[in-house]
Scaffold this motif. Structure first.
Motif, short mmCIF file in Angstrom:
data_model
loop_
_atom_site.label_atom_id
_atom_site.label_comp_id
_atom_site.label_asym_id
_atom_site.label_seq_id
_atom_site.Cartn_x
_atom_site.Cartn_y
_atom_site.Cartn_z
N GLY A 1 0.77 -1.23 0.00
CA GLY A 1 0.00 0.00 0.00
C GLY A 1 0.81 1.28 0.00
O GLY A 1 0.25 2.36 0.11
N LYS A 2 2.13 1.18 -0.13
CA LYS A 2 2.98 2.37 -0.12
C LYS A 2 3.81 2.42 -1.40
O LYS A 2 4.32 1.41 -1.86
N ILE A 3 3.95 3.61 -1.95
CA ILE A 3 4.78 3.80 -3.13
C ILE A 3 6.24 3.66 -2.73
O ILE A 3 6.67 4.23 -1.72
N LEU A 4 7.00 2.87 -3.50
CA LEU A 4 8.40 2.65 -3.18
C LEU A 4 9.22 3.90 -3.45
O LEU A 4 9.05 4.57 -4.47
N ALA A 5 10.12 4.20 -2.53
CA ALA A 5 11.02 5.34 -2.68
C ALA A 5 12.20 4.92 -3.54
O ALA A 5 12.80 3.87 -3.32
N ALA A 6 12.53 5.74 -4.52
CA ALA A 6 13.60 5.40 -5.47
C ALA A 6 14.96 5.27 -4.79
O ALA A 6 15.76 4.42 -5.16
N GLY A 7 15.23 6.09 -3.79
CA GLY A 7 16.55 6.13 -3.17
C GLY A 7 16.76 5.20 -1.99
O GLY A 7 17.88 5.13 -1.46
N ARG A 8 15.74 4.51 -1.56
CA ARG A 8 15.87 3.60 -0.40
C ARG A 8 16.00 2.17 -0.87
O ARG A 8 15.46 1.79 -1.91
N THR A 9 16.69 1.35 -0.08
CA THR A 9 16.83 -0.05 -0.46
C THR A 9 15.49 -0.76 -0.31
O THR A 9 14.63 -0.34 0.47
N LEU A 10 15.33 -1.82 -1.07
CA LEU A 10 14.09 -2.59 -1.02
C LEU A 10 13.90 -3.19 0.37
O LEU A 10 12.79 -3.21 0.91
N GLU A 11 14.99 -3.66 0.97
CA GLU A 11 14.92 -4.26 2.30
C GLU A 11 14.43 -3.24 3.34
O GLU A 11 13.59 -3.57 4.18
N ARG A 12 14.91 -2.02 3.27
CA ARG A 12 14.47 -0.97 4.21
C ARG A 12 13.01 -0.61 4.02
O ARG A 12 12.37 -0.06 4.91
N GLN A 13 12.46 -0.94 2.84
CA GLN A 13 11.06 -0.65 2.57
C GLN A 13 10.17 -1.85 2.85
O GLN A 13 8.98 -1.83 2.54
N GLY A 14 10.76 -2.90 3.45
CA GLY A 14 9.97 -4.03 3.91
C GLY A 14 9.83 -5.18 2.92
O GLY A 14 9.08 -6.12 3.18
N LEU A 15 10.52 -5.13 1.80
CA LEU A 15 10.44 -6.23 0.84
C LEU A 15 11.34 -7.38 1.27
O LEU A 15 12.32 -7.18 1.98
N TRP A 16 10.98 -8.58 0.83
CA TRP A 16 11.78 -9.77 1.10
C TRP A 16 11.77 -10.62 -0.16
O TRP A 16 11.05 -10.32 -1.12
N ALA A 17 12.52 -11.69 -0.17
CA ALA A 17 12.58 -12.57 -1.35
C ALA A 17 11.18 -13.07 -1.68
O ALA A 17 10.43 -13.50 -0.82
N GLY A 18 10.81 -12.96 -2.94
CA GLY A 18 9.51 -13.42 -3.39
C GLY A 18 8.38 -12.41 -3.23
O GLY A 18 7.22 -12.74 -3.47
N SER A 19 8.69 -11.18 -2.83
CA SER A 19 7.65 -10.16 -2.65
C SER A 19 6.97 -9.84 -3.98
O SER A 19 7.58 -9.88 -5.04
N THR A 20 5.71 -9.49 -3.88
CA THR A 20 4.95 -9.05 -5.04
C THR A 20 4.79 -7.54 -4.96
O THR A 20 4.31 -7.01 -3.96
N VAL A 21 5.22 -6.87 -6.00
CA VAL A 21 5.15 -5.41 -6.07
C VAL A 21 4.17 -5.05 -7.17
O VAL A 21 4.15 -5.66 -8.24
N ARG A 22 3.34 -4.07 -6.92
CA ARG A 22 2.37 -3.62 -7.92
C ARG A 22 3.01 -2.51 -8.74
O ARG A 22 3.59 -1.57 -8.20
N ALA A 23 2.92 -2.63 -10.04
CA ALA A 23 3.41 -1.59 -10.95
C ALA A 23 2.22 -1.01 -11.70
O ALA A 23 1.33 -1.74 -12.12
#
Length: 84
Positions: free
Chosen positions: A42-64
């Motif tokens: 439910g949150k737009i990913l920040a371009a400058g932050r790592t995916l891990e810091r944004q709560g993603l993990w292996a196998g995560s589904t991201v909406r584009a």
């Protein structure tokens, strides 16, 4: 371009930035990176932050999604006919 319901699989390291994920999605989908946004949980990913810091993990589904293009056309004011 109809992309509704389309699933793409891309692989990036969890230490990669949101921008790196966006570039990978753009390369695979053919949609320019500047016309898309990516969201996770439910949150737009920040371009400058790592995916891990944004709560993603292996196998995560991201909406584009493709950013809407458009707006309201602004026309010049109408001139009254002569003698009206």
């Amino acid at each position: 371009m109809q992309t509704e319901g389309r699933t793409l699989t891309v692989e990036v390291a969890l230490g990669a930035s949101g921008a790196a994920l966006g570039a990978a999605v753009a390369a695979k989908s053919g949609v320019p990176q500047e016309l898309t946004w990516l969201a996770f949980a439910g949150k737009i990913l920040a371009a400058g932050r790592t995916l891990e810091r944004q709560g993603l993990w292996a196998g995560s589904t991201v909406r584009a999604a493709v950013r809407g293009r458009g707006g309201m056309e602004v026309l010049p004011p109408r001139r009254s006919p002569a003698g009206a």
